[in-house]
Design a protein around this motif. Structure first.
Motif, PDB file in Angstrom:
ATOM      1  N   ALA A  98     -14.854   7.261 -11.889  1.00 47.42           N
ATOM      2  CA  ALA A  98     -15.964   7.555 -10.984  1.00 47.42           C
ATOM      3  C   ALA A  98     -16.847   6.332 -10.783  1.00 47.42           C
ATOM      4  CB  ALA A  98     -16.789   8.719 -11.533  1.00 47.42           C
ATOM      5  N   ALA A  99     -17.081   5.582 -11.858  1.00 46.01           N
ATOM      6  CA  ALA A  99     -17.995   4.437 -11.783  1.00 46.01           C
ATOM      7  C   ALA A  99     -17.372   3.196 -11.171  1.00 46.01           C
ATOM      8  CB  ALA A  99     -18.506   4.111 -13.187  1.00 46.01           C
ATOM      9  N   THR A 100     -16.074   3.020 -11.356  1.00 44.19           N
ATOM     10  CA  THR A 100     -15.447   1.758 -10.943  1.00 44.19           C
ATOM     11  C   THR A 100     -14.647   1.852  -9.648  1.00 44.19           C
ATOM     12  OG1 THR A 100     -13.515   2.217 -12.348  1.00 44.19           O
ATOM     13  CG2 THR A 100     -15.324   0.940 -13.330  1.00 44.19           C
ATOM     14  N   THR A 101     -14.408   3.051  -9.159  1.00 42.64           N
ATOM     15  CA  THR A 101     -13.683   3.211  -7.891  1.00 42.64           C
ATOM     16  C   THR A 101     -14.484   4.127  -6.964  1.00 42.64           C
ATOM     17  OG1 THR A 101     -12.381   5.079  -8.760  1.00 42.64           O
ATOM     18  CG2 THR A 101     -11.423   2.883  -8.984  1.00 42.64           C
ATOM     19  N   LEU A 102     -15.752   3.793  -6.807  1.00 40.32           N
ATOM     20  CA  LEU A 102     -16.669   4.685  -6.103  1.00 40.32           C
ATOM     21  C   LEU A 102     -16.274   4.890  -4.645  1.00 40.32           C
ATOM     22  CD1 LEU A 102     -19.063   6.335  -6.973  1.00 40.32           C
ATOM     23  CD2 LEU A 102     -20.571   4.481  -6.243  1.00 40.32           C
ATOM     24  N   HIS A 103     -15.747   3.862  -3.987  1.00 41.67           N
ATOM     25  CA  HIS A 103     -15.365   4.007  -2.577  1.00 41.67           C
ATOM     26  C   HIS A 103     -14.285   5.077  -2.393  1.00 41.67           C
ATOM     27  CE1 HIS A 103     -16.951  -0.178  -1.112  1.00 41.67           C
ATOM     28  NE2 HIS A 103     -17.902   0.671  -1.412  1.00 41.67           N
ATOM     29  N   ILE A 104     -13.258   5.021  -3.217  1.00 46.37           N
ATOM     30  CA  ILE A 104     -12.184   6.012  -3.076  1.00 46.37           C
ATOM     31  C   ILE A 104     -12.669   7.389  -3.527  1.00 46.37           C
ATOM     32  CG2 ILE A 104     -11.169   5.578  -5.352  1.00 46.37           C
ATOM     33  CD1 ILE A 104      -9.257   6.393  -2.115  1.00 46.37           C
ATOM     34  N   GLN A 105     -13.577   7.432  -4.492  1.00 44.24           N
ATOM     35  CA  GLN A 105     -14.149   8.713  -4.916  1.00 44.24           C
ATOM     36  C   GLN A 105     -14.940   9.342  -3.768  1.00 44.24           C
ATOM     37  OE1 GLN A 105     -13.412   9.988  -7.899  1.00 44.24           O
ATOM     38  NE2 GLN A 105     -12.408   8.155  -8.669  1.00 44.24           N
ATOM     39  N   ARG A 106     -15.728   8.529  -3.081  1.00 48.69           N
ATOM     40  CA  ARG A 106     -16.514   9.037  -1.953  1.00 48.69           C
ATOM     41  C   ARG A 106     -15.608   9.526  -0.833  1.00 48.69           C
ATOM     42  NH1 ARG A 106     -20.889   4.220  -2.349  1.00 48.69           N
ATOM     43  NH2 ARG A 106     -22.576   5.373  -3.367  1.00 48.69           N
ATOM     44  N   LEU A 107     -14.545   8.777  -0.576  1.00 48.98           N
ATOM     45  CA  LEU A 107     -13.606   9.198   0.470  1.00 48.98           C
ATOM     46  C   LEU A 107     -12.980  10.540   0.111  1.00 48.98           C
ATOM     47  CD1 LEU A 107     -11.879   8.740   3.020  1.00 48.98           C
ATOM     48  CD2 LEU A 107     -10.256   7.487   1.569  1.00 48.98           C
ATOM     49  N   ALA A 108     -12.535  10.671  -1.129  1.00 54.17           N
ATOM     50  CA  ALA A 108     -11.908  11.923  -1.550  1.00 54.17           C
ATOM     51  C   ALA A 108     -12.883  13.087  -1.439  1.00 54.17           C
ATOM     52  CB  ALA A 108     -11.406  11.789  -2.993  1.00 54.17           C
ATOM     53  N   ILE A 109     -14.132  12.868  -1.876  1.00 54.00           N
ATOM     54  CA  ILE A 109     -15.139  13.926  -1.805  1.00 54.00           C
ATOM     55  C   ILE A 109     -15.375  14.344  -0.363  1.00 54.00           C
ATOM     56  CG2 ILE A 109     -17.598  14.427  -2.151  1.00 54.00           C
ATOM     57  CD1 ILE A 109     -17.379  12.520  -4.655  1.00 54.00           C
ATOM     58  N   SER A 110     -15.526  13.355   0.521  1.00 53.42           N
ATOM     59  CA  SER A 110     -15.814  13.683   1.924  1.00 53.42           C
ATOM     60  C   SER A 110     -14.647  14.412   2.576  1.00 53.42           C
ATOM     61  CB  SER A 110     -16.158  12.418   2.710  1.00 53.42           C
ATOM     62  OG  SER A 110     -15.033  11.555   2.813  1.00 53.42           O
ATOM     63  N   LEU A 111     -13.421  13.983   2.301  1.00 52.42           N
ATOM     64  CA  LEU A 111     -12.269  14.648   2.901  1.00 52.42           C
ATOM     65  C   LEU A 111     -12.086  16.052   2.356  1.00 52.42           C
ATOM     66  CD1 LEU A 111      -9.601  11.797   3.091  1.00 52.42           C
ATOM     67  CD2 LEU A 111     -11.093  12.632   4.884  1.00 52.42           C
ATOM     68  N   MET A 112     -12.427  16.251   1.086  1.00 51.79           N
ATOM     69  CA  MET A 112     -12.336  17.581   0.495  1.00 51.79           C
ATOM     70  C   MET A 112     -13.334  18.544   1.118  1.00 51.79           C
ATOM     71  SD  MET A 112     -11.845  17.327  -3.636  1.00 51.79           S
ATOM     72  CE  MET A 112     -12.534  15.724  -4.008  1.00 51.79           C
ATOM     73  N   MET A 113     -14.543  18.045   1.386  1.00 50.93           N
ATOM     74  CA  MET A 113     -15.643  18.934   1.707  1.00 50.93           C
ATOM     75  C   MET A 113     -15.875  19.145   3.205  1.00 50.93           C
ATOM     76  SD  MET A 113     -18.378  17.829  -1.257  1.00 50.93           S
ATOM     77  CE  MET A 113     -19.490  19.156  -0.881  1.00 50.93           C
ATOM     78  N   LEU A 114     -15.572  18.155   4.020  1.00 50.33           N
ATOM     79  CA  LEU A 114     -15.838  18.307   5.449  1.00 50.33           C
ATOM     80  C   LEU A 114     -14.810  19.235   6.088  1.00 50.33           C
ATOM     81  CD1 LEU A 114     -16.698  14.618   6.442  1.00 50.33           C
ATOM     82  CD2 LEU A 114     -18.284  16.539   6.194  1.00 50.33           C
ATOM     83  N   PRO A 115     -15.250  20.233   6.843  1.00 53.08           N
ATOM     84  CA  PRO A 115     -14.308  21.167   7.476  1.00 53.08           C
ATOM     85  C   PRO A 115     -13.294  20.474   8.376  1.00 53.08           C
ATOM     86  CG  PRO A 115     -16.555  22.008   7.620  1.00 53.08           C
ATOM     87  CD  PRO A 115     -16.661  20.605   7.106  1.00 53.08           C
ATOM     88  N   THR A 116     -13.713  19.384   9.030  1.00 54.17           N
ATOM     89  CA  THR A 116     -12.822  18.701   9.975  1.00 54.17           C
ATOM     90  C   THR A 116     -11.734  17.885   9.287  1.00 54.17           C
ATOM     91  OG1 THR A 116     -14.447  16.899  10.070  1.00 54.17           O
ATOM     92  CG2 THR A 116     -14.517  18.565  11.834  1.00 54.17           C
ATOM     93  N   THR A 117     -11.897  17.596   8.000  1.00 51.03           N
ATOM     94  CA  THR A 117     -10.909  16.764   7.309  1.00 51.03           C
ATOM     95  C   THR A 117     -10.320  17.444   6.074  1.00 51.03           C
ATOM     96  OG1 THR A 117     -12.675  15.684   6.057  1.00 51.03           O
ATOM     97  CG2 THR A 117     -11.939  14.584   8.073  1.00 51.03           C
TER      98      THR A 117
END
Length: 211
Positions: A98-117
């Protein structure tokens, strides 16, 4: 003199990795929905044709990045030791990721949560279903060995907790006291206190505020 097949393969791999790195950078800066193939082409410093050669759509780029993220989760399968040592390793591995790969963590979170993705995430997760089941079973085995009444529920609760930590860290990166949270997780699972802190910057406990 013509390049060898090995050299050509290495060049293709470098180009592909360059495109993926650029895609992650653009997704992190603009968000998945707002990002365009043109933005990624510019960031990678390559032609649009080369990007299209490797990845026909933006979704394919996101899917490849998510695929690697899920493979990273599967790294817990290599953790050895007693049940307590394995549980501590799972917690530490998740927090370090979580601390060292924050960009990919954020991408995964956004794709999981946004209805469009969400469907993009669901398709990649389904493709990795067998390996993810191995991860889930490995965590359940740890809890079973520790005497848990319902190892499946314990596995889901641990993953939900660690994913929640990741979300908070993504939002409050500069004020999230990760080391203090780590030690509280250890105590909550009756694990021996860690001997050393994780090799990351972690502020003292105060208040979560975005900066």
């Amino acid at each position: 003199m013509p390049r060898s097949a090995t050299v050509n393969q290495e060049m293709r791999e470098r180009s592909r990795e360059r495109i993926l790195a650029a895609a992650l950078e653009v997704f992190a800066a603009n968000g998945y929905e707002a990002a365009s193939i043109s933005d990624i082409t510019t960031a990678a410093g390559v032609s649009r044709g080369l990007v299209s050669y490797y990845f026909a759509t933006k979704e394919q780029l996101a899917a490849e990045l998510l695929d690697r993220w899920l493979d990273g989760i599967a790294g817990i399968l290599t953790i050895q030791g007693t049940p307590d040592e394995r549980l501590a390793g799972i917690i530490d591995g998740a927090l370090m990721a979580a601390a060292t790969t924050l960009h990919i963590q954020r991408l995964a979170i956004s794709l999981m949560m946004l209805p469009t993705t969400h469907d993009v995430f669901a398709r990649v997760e389904q493709a990795k279903s067998d390996r993810l089941s191995l991860v889930e079973d490995a965590i359940r085995d740890v809890f079973a060995a520790r005497g848990a009444t319902d190892p499946a529920v314990e596995e889901m609760l641990l993953r939900a907790t660690l994913e929640g930590v990741t979300v908070k860290l993504a939002i409050y990166h500069e004020t999230f006291p990760l080391e203090a949270i780590r030690r509280r997780l250890y105590a909550g699972y009756d694990l021996p206190a860690p001997v050393a802190s994780l090799p990351i910057v972690s502020p003292a406990v105060d208040r979560l505020r975005a900066k």
